[in-house]
Write a protein that holds these residues in place. Structure first.
Motif, PDB file in Angstrom:
ATOM      1  N   MET A 189      -7.033   6.567   6.317  1.00  0.00           N
ATOM      2  CA  MET A 189      -7.107   5.188   5.857  1.00  0.00           C
ATOM      3  C   MET A 189      -6.475   5.049   4.471  1.00  0.00           C
ATOM      4  N   SER A 190      -6.577   6.113   3.654  1.00  0.00           N
ATOM      5  CA  SER A 190      -6.016   5.999   2.313  1.00  0.00           C
ATOM      6  C   SER A 190      -4.507   6.211   2.325  1.00  0.00           C
ATOM      7  N   LEU A 216      -2.366   4.291   3.679  1.00  0.00           N
ATOM      8  CA  LEU A 216      -1.657   3.021   3.814  1.00  0.00           C
ATOM      9  C   LEU A 216      -0.499   2.944   2.825  1.00  0.00           C
ATOM     10  N   THR A 217       0.605   2.400   3.301  1.00  0.00           N
ATOM     11  CA  THR A 217       1.774   2.377   2.444  1.00  0.00           C
ATOM     12  C   THR A 217       1.657   1.301   1.377  1.00  0.00           C
ATOM     13  N   THR A 218       2.284   1.560   0.271  1.00  0.00           N
ATOM     14  CA  THR A 218       2.439   0.527  -0.744  1.00  0.00           C
ATOM     15  C   THR A 218       3.931   0.232  -0.863  1.00  0.00           C
ATOM     16  N   VAL A 219       4.232  -0.852  -1.558  1.00  0.00           N
ATOM     17  CA  VAL A 219       5.615  -1.305  -1.695  1.00  0.00           C
ATOM     18  C   VAL A 219       6.369  -0.385  -2.667  1.00  0.00           C
ATOM     19  N   PRO A 233      -2.256  -3.622  -5.046  1.00  0.00           N
ATOM     20  CA  PRO A 233      -1.970  -2.228  -4.707  1.00  0.00           C
ATOM     21  C   PRO A 233      -0.676  -1.720  -5.331  1.00  0.00           C
ATOM     22  N   ALA A 234      -0.658  -1.545  -6.617  1.00  0.00           N
ATOM     23  CA  ALA A 234       0.478  -0.932  -7.290  1.00  0.00           C
ATOM     24  C   ALA A 234      -0.078  -0.168  -8.470  1.00  0.00           C
TER      25      ALA A 234
END
Lengths: 280, 256
Positions: B1-2, B4-7, B99-100
């Motif tokens: 779950m952790s 997950l992609t970020t931009v 989420p950055a």
């Protein structure tokens, strides 16, 4: 491992000598709508800040969506609202939404989001020129930009007119109906009563009560006794309505139109924190 | 779950820079203020004096040292005061929940500061070109800009350290208290040749003086010793350390 979306274990947080949170443990399963209540300074905001990764617990652990909220990856499916006063006044509505959307891999299209929150047609307006209700709706809409699985709403409808509030509630309900998890703080107990399935009452950094709405009401167990005496409306809150009414009859009080009812959460909550204060 | 992609960070950094720039530029007085002081100094102190303005080497040197001042002031103010003001705003706290990591926001700040530094330099350079005898070859101009970037590094770090460790009012006071003494003692207003010996010696160890030597040397072709480079590198490392420390300690504005 549990499949809790939020898992707080023995978390404490102090600022210097002030203990804002004292050994709080809390699990929120996926799909739950949790209302967080407490007087100002009770520790609600600190708890929310721990969940959003803004602060570190002094001790204990906080996990959100299976990760440490201080890591960016764990926040990819987390949505939060800025406080209404916090929107950059010189940026346009469309720019703010676009900027926030840039942070997420799969954001909701701006037009869709804005229409859901009744903000269509305002894209070109600077946020500083919006009305209070529009700012608030924009702030809450930002929590949903990234198609979150968990949303943290800090006082989402403070200062809103009834219509805007209903619109926001509808948006929160529909998110919840689609399986989203919500943690909500509010000054308005009415709001928690209208939305939440579970209520956690925090005071002085500790969890006082954690249960369903009905449980909280019944555990507080306050009843409202109302009657008319000499043409005047009289109202009492009492933990034991039966004894109270017996006493009225015994003392031969000439009451009319006796009514005994359960209390609203607000009254339950007030009597609860007062009782703790009296004991302290 | 952790997982997950970020931009991707680079694109996001440009976006941060863009919106920070828009936020500032829509309050035009903020931009004018940045650009005004060095240009006015040039206009009042260099242009009216025939000795200075007619001498190509002197006026080029004067332009170079005011350029250092301009960059230093942008660093102390946009990074020092700007960062601490932003930290007090709920919007900044909100951005930190997205989420950055810190990279895009910091990178955006750097680019934004760079943009304002350039805006601050333009009127100064225009005055130098049109109203004084200052001259520079394209190669020397390139070298001078590179030297200017190097000279900015310690102030960038000091600015960030101030911004991330102090409330806005304190940061404003500290930035002002640092700016003028450092500028004066670094020879950014009066050339160090006019200093008494003790001040000249002290000045050698200041980042403002080291930066000035580098930029003036690059612009006019006068020789630059090793010492300014070492002094500048030392200050840059120290300031970077302070900035990282201040950033790590920061959790937004704290109220007690």
């Amino acid at each position: 491992m549990t499949d809790d979306v939020v898992l707080v274990e023995h978390a404490s947080r102090s600022y210097g000598a002030v203990v804002a949170l004292d050994d709080v443990s809390l699990g929120v399963p996926a799909g739950q709508l949790l209302g967080l209540l407490g007087p100002n300074g009770a520790g609600k905001s600190t708890l929310l800040q721990l969940l959003a990764g803004l602060r570190r617990p002094s001790s204990g652990s906080v996990r959100v969506l299976g990760g440490d909220p201080r890591s960016a990856a764990a926040r990819a499916r987390l949505g939060m609202t800025p406080q209404e006063t916090g929107l950059p006044p010189t940026l346009r509505v469309g720019e703010v939404v676009g900027f926030v959307a840039d942070h997420f891999p799969d954001p909701e299209p701006a037009a869709e989001l804005l229409s859901r929150f009744g903000l269509t047609g305002l894209e070109r307006r600077q946020t500083g020129g919006l009305s209070g209700g529009q700012k608030r709706r924009l702030a809450v809409a930002l929590a949903f930009v990234g198609r979150p699985r968990l949303v943290l709403l800090d006082e989402p409808t403070t200062g809103l007119d009834v219509e805007s509030r209903q619109a926001l509630w509808a948006a929160v309900r529909s998110f919840h109906a689609d399986g989203g998890t919500v943690v909500l703080t509010s000054h308005y107990l009415e709001e928690v009563e209208a939305l939440a399935e579970r209520v956690v009452v925090i005071d002085r950094g500790s969890v006082l009560i954690d249960g369903s709405l009905d449980e909280v009401r019944s555990r507080v167990g306050v009843r409202r006794v109302r009657y008319t005496l000499d043409g005047r409306q009289v109202e009492h809150l009492t933990p034991d309505a039966d004894a109270f009414v017996r006493a009225l009859v015994r003392d031969d009080v000439r009451f009319e139109g006796l009514e005994v009812a359960g209390t609203s959460l607000e009254e339950a909550f007030l009597s609860l924190t007062e009782r703790v204060e009296a004991a302290a | 779950m952790s997982q997950l992609t970020t931009v991707p960070g680079a694109r996001l950094m440009l976006r941060h820079a863009r919106y920070q720039f828009l936020e500032t530029v829509r309050v035009p007085i903020a931009v004018i203020g940045t650009a005004l002081f060095p240009a006015l100094s040039m206009l009042f102190f260099v242009v009216p004096s025939a000795d200075l303005a007619a001498d190509p080497v002197v006026s080029t040197g004067a332009t170079a040292q005011l350029a250092v001042f301009s960059v230093m002031s942008v660093c102390l103010f946009t990074y020092g005061v700007g960062v601490s003001e932003d930290r007090a705003l709920p919007w900044d706290a909100y951005l930190r929940t997205l989420p950055a990591g810190p990279g895009p926001r910091l990178g955006g700040r750097l680019l934004n500061g760079l943009a304002f530094a350039v805006i601050g330099l333009l009127p100064l350079v225009a005055i130098a070109v049109f109203l004084t005898a200052a001259t520079i070859t394209p190669a020397r101009l390139g070298l001078a800009l590179a030297a200017l970037l190097a000279a900015a590094l310690p102030f960038l770090g000091i600015g960030m350290a101030i911004g991330y460790s102090m409330p806005a009012k304190a940061s404003l006071a500290v930035a002002q208290v640092l700016l003028f003494p450092l500028a004066f003692a670094g020879g950014l207003f009066l050339p160090p040749e006019t200093f008494p010996d003790w001040l000249d010696t002290l000045s050698t160890w200041l980042p403002s003086r080291a930066g000035r030597e580098l930029v003036v040397g690059a612009a006019t072709g006068s020789t630059v010793g090793v010492l300014p480079v070492v002094v500048l590198a030392g200050w840059a490392a120290l300031a970077a350390g302070l900035a990282v420390w201040a950033y790590r300690c920061d959790e937004g504005r704290r109220f007690r």
